[in-house]
Design a protein around this motif. Structure first.
Motif, PDB file in Angstrom:
ATOM      1  N   ALA A  95       0.850  -1.062   0.368  1.00 27.90           N
ATOM      2  CA  ALA A  95      -0.003   0.157   0.000  1.00 27.90           C
ATOM      3  C   ALA A  95       0.831   1.051   0.356  1.00 27.90           C
ATOM      4  O   ALA A  95       0.148   2.150  -0.560  1.00 27.90           O
ATOM      5  N   GLU A  96       1.921   1.040   0.315  1.00 32.09           N
ATOM      6  CA  GLU A  96       3.185   2.607   0.265  1.00 32.09           C
ATOM      7  C   GLU A  96       3.593   2.401  -0.701  1.00 32.09           C
ATOM      8  O   GLU A  96       3.714   3.603  -0.971  1.00 32.09           O
ATOM      9  N   GLU A  97       3.326   1.444  -1.835  1.00 35.92           N
ATOM     10  CA  GLU A  97       4.298   1.873  -3.330  1.00 35.92           C
ATOM     11  C   GLU A  97       2.788   2.065  -3.965  1.00 35.92           C
ATOM     12  O   GLU A  97       2.181   1.694  -4.465  1.00 35.92           O
ATOM     13  N   ALA A  98       2.326   3.471  -3.912  1.00 33.20           N
ATOM     14  CA  ALA A  98       1.473   3.916  -4.525  1.00 33.20           C
ATOM     15  C   ALA A  98       0.883   3.554  -5.911  1.00 33.20           C
ATOM     16  O   ALA A  98      -0.168   2.478  -6.183  1.00 33.20           O
ATOM     17  N   GLU A  99       1.831   3.156  -6.632  1.00 33.67           N
ATOM     18  CA  GLU A  99       1.492   2.913  -8.618  1.00 33.67           C
ATOM     19  C   GLU A  99       1.622   1.596  -8.440  1.00 33.67           C
ATOM     20  O   GLU A  99       0.460   1.008  -9.266  1.00 33.67           O
ATOM     21  N   LEU A 100       2.135   0.361  -7.064  1.00 37.24           N
ATOM     22  CA  LEU A 100       2.005  -1.042  -7.394  1.00 37.24           C
ATOM     23  C   LEU A 100       0.440  -0.650  -7.175  1.00 37.24           C
ATOM     24  O   LEU A 100       0.242  -1.852  -7.447  1.00 37.24           O
ATOM     25  N   ALA A 101       0.378  -0.514  -6.346  1.00 32.31           N
ATOM     26  CA  ALA A 101      -0.963  -0.372  -5.236  1.00 32.31           C
ATOM     27  C   ALA A 101      -2.468  -0.564  -6.161  1.00 32.31           C
ATOM     28  O   ALA A 101      -3.410  -0.797  -6.316  1.00 32.31           O
ATOM     29  N   GLU A 102      -1.887   0.039  -6.488  1.00 34.96           N
ATOM     30  CA  GLU A 102      -3.268   0.996  -8.402  1.00 34.96           C
ATOM     31  C   GLU A 102      -3.166   0.268  -9.194  1.00 34.96           C
ATOM     32  O   GLU A 102      -4.405  -0.569  -9.992  1.00 34.96           O
ATOM     33  N   SER A 103      -2.037  -0.866  -9.588  1.00 32.11           N
ATOM     34  CA  SER A 103      -2.513  -1.433 -10.338  1.00 32.11           C
ATOM     35  C   SER A 103      -3.066  -2.779 -10.538  1.00 32.11           C
ATOM     36  O   SER A 103      -3.623  -3.268 -11.421  1.00 32.11           O
ATOM     37  N   VAL A 104      -3.393  -3.262  -9.099  1.00 33.32           N
ATOM     38  CA  VAL A 104      -3.888  -4.516  -8.454  1.00 33.32           C
ATOM     39  C   VAL A 104      -5.818  -3.891  -7.510  1.00 33.32           C
ATOM     40  O   VAL A 104      -6.416  -4.211  -7.198  1.00 33.32           O
ATOM     41  N   SER A 105      -5.620  -2.707  -7.884  1.00 36.62           N
ATOM     42  CA  SER A 105      -6.516  -2.979  -6.779  1.00 36.62           C
ATOM     43  C   SER A 105      -7.953  -2.360  -7.908  1.00 36.62           C
ATOM     44  O   SER A 105      -8.279  -2.836  -8.911  1.00 36.62           O
ATOM     45  N   MET A 106      -9.222  -3.010  -7.124  1.00 39.38           N
ATOM     46  CA  MET A 106     -10.477  -3.502  -7.659  1.00 39.38           C
ATOM     47  C   MET A 106     -10.822  -2.455  -8.427  1.00 39.38           C
ATOM     48  O   MET A 106     -11.498  -2.960  -9.728  1.00 39.38           O
TER      49      MET A 106
END
Length: 300
Positions: free
Chosen positions: A95-106
């Motif tokens: 969650a701290e890595e915004a772009e990575l987290a965004e890429s798998v968000s629902m």
């Protein structure tokens, strides 16, 4: 290259291949099947001229996922109610890595569903995994100019439907907990306070458990639907037998609702720039809760 080194090379990139396939297909089972098929191709292929195993394996996996996605899209046209990706647990530091987290968000995976399979592949390989267009063109057997055009079109499509703004993970957890507390209390006023006026509620039951047959839009309708199902038996489980736990799901703070024997559903929320709930994604189809049940963590 010996048999042992064959397996070692494949295992080195296995997490990457699963990460690509999951983002392409939206389900852990399909992603696992694509990776397994990639292994069969890799172990049987003539690799004498393979200079870059990583690119070669991503190419195989992407094309296998493309074939599966084209078939899946036909099946999803007859799916009962809104289709959501299969939720997977992620480690808290993701969650701290915004772009990575965004890429798998629902929310992102829902947007990716609106792309063509080719657009989805090009967008993911370029914007998420950082492959240059020349490599993507080779992987997809297209000209570089054509792939650039597809990539530009896909990026504009995603940006129009998924505006970028930074939400601190701690704030997202706070908003998620406020929403859950208001829902559990059945308090319409508190629900209205935390919901954005144009909030969207997605409930995926797959025709197997109770869920809205369409996406519900608007704070008033969403609040009433949520208040209407809270505190009642669900999926054969009585309210007093349900347990709620926090978990990191698809790169964001979420909620798992457990029954005595298995998870009943997952809940994740999307947060707007004003700290309000912009979307709610509820996955209750038991077929899509296998990864959560198994505590499988999504490799990033």
């Amino acid at each position: 290259m010996g048999v042992a080194s064959l397996e070692e090379v494949f295992q080195e990139y296995r997490d990457l291949l699963f990460a690509v396939a999951y983002r392409m297909l939206g389900t852990a089972a399909d992603a696992e099947d694509a990776v397994q098929d990639a292994w069969l191709r890799w172990s049987a292929a003539d690799r004498s001229d393979v200079e870059d195993p990583r690119a070669y394996l991503v190419r195989i996996t992407t094309n296998l996922a493309l074939d599966r996605l084209r078939s899946a899209q036909v099946q999803r046209e007859t799916y009962v109610g809104p289709w959501l990706p299969e939720p997977m647990l992620t480690s808290p530091d993701v969650a701290e890595e915004a772009e990575l987290a965004e890429s798998v968000s629902m929310a992102m995976l829902v947007v990716l569903e609106t792309l063509s399979p080719l657009e989805r592949a090009v967008f993911l390989l370029k914007e998420v995994f950082g492959f240059p267009y020349a490599e993507i063109a080779q992987a997809l057997d297209r000209s570089e100019a054509a792939v650039r055009q597809v990539g530009t079109r896909a990026r504009k499509h995603v940006e129009a439907r998924r505006p970028r703004f930074a939400i601190d993970p701690r704030e997202r957890r706070t908003v998620t907990d406020r929403f859950v507390d208001a829902a559990l209390g059945g308090d319409l006023n508190k629900l209205m306070e935390v919901l954005a006026p144009d909030v969207a509620l997605w409930t995926d039951g797959g025709g197997k458990v109770k869920a809205a047959r369409r996406v519900i839009y608007g704070a008033d309708k969403v609040a009433r639907w949520v208040a209407g199902v809270t505190g009642r038996p669900y999926a054969g489980v009585q309210p007093e037998d349900m347990r709620i736990r926090s978990a990191d799901i698809n790169g964001v703070p979420g909620i798992v609702v457990d029954g005595p024997e298995r998870p009943i559903c997952t809940i994740t929320v999307d947060v707007d720039e004003r700290g309000r709930v912009a979307a709610v994604h509820v996955v209750a189809n038991p077929d899509k809760l296998r990864a959560i049940t198994a505590n499988s963590e999504l490799p990033m």
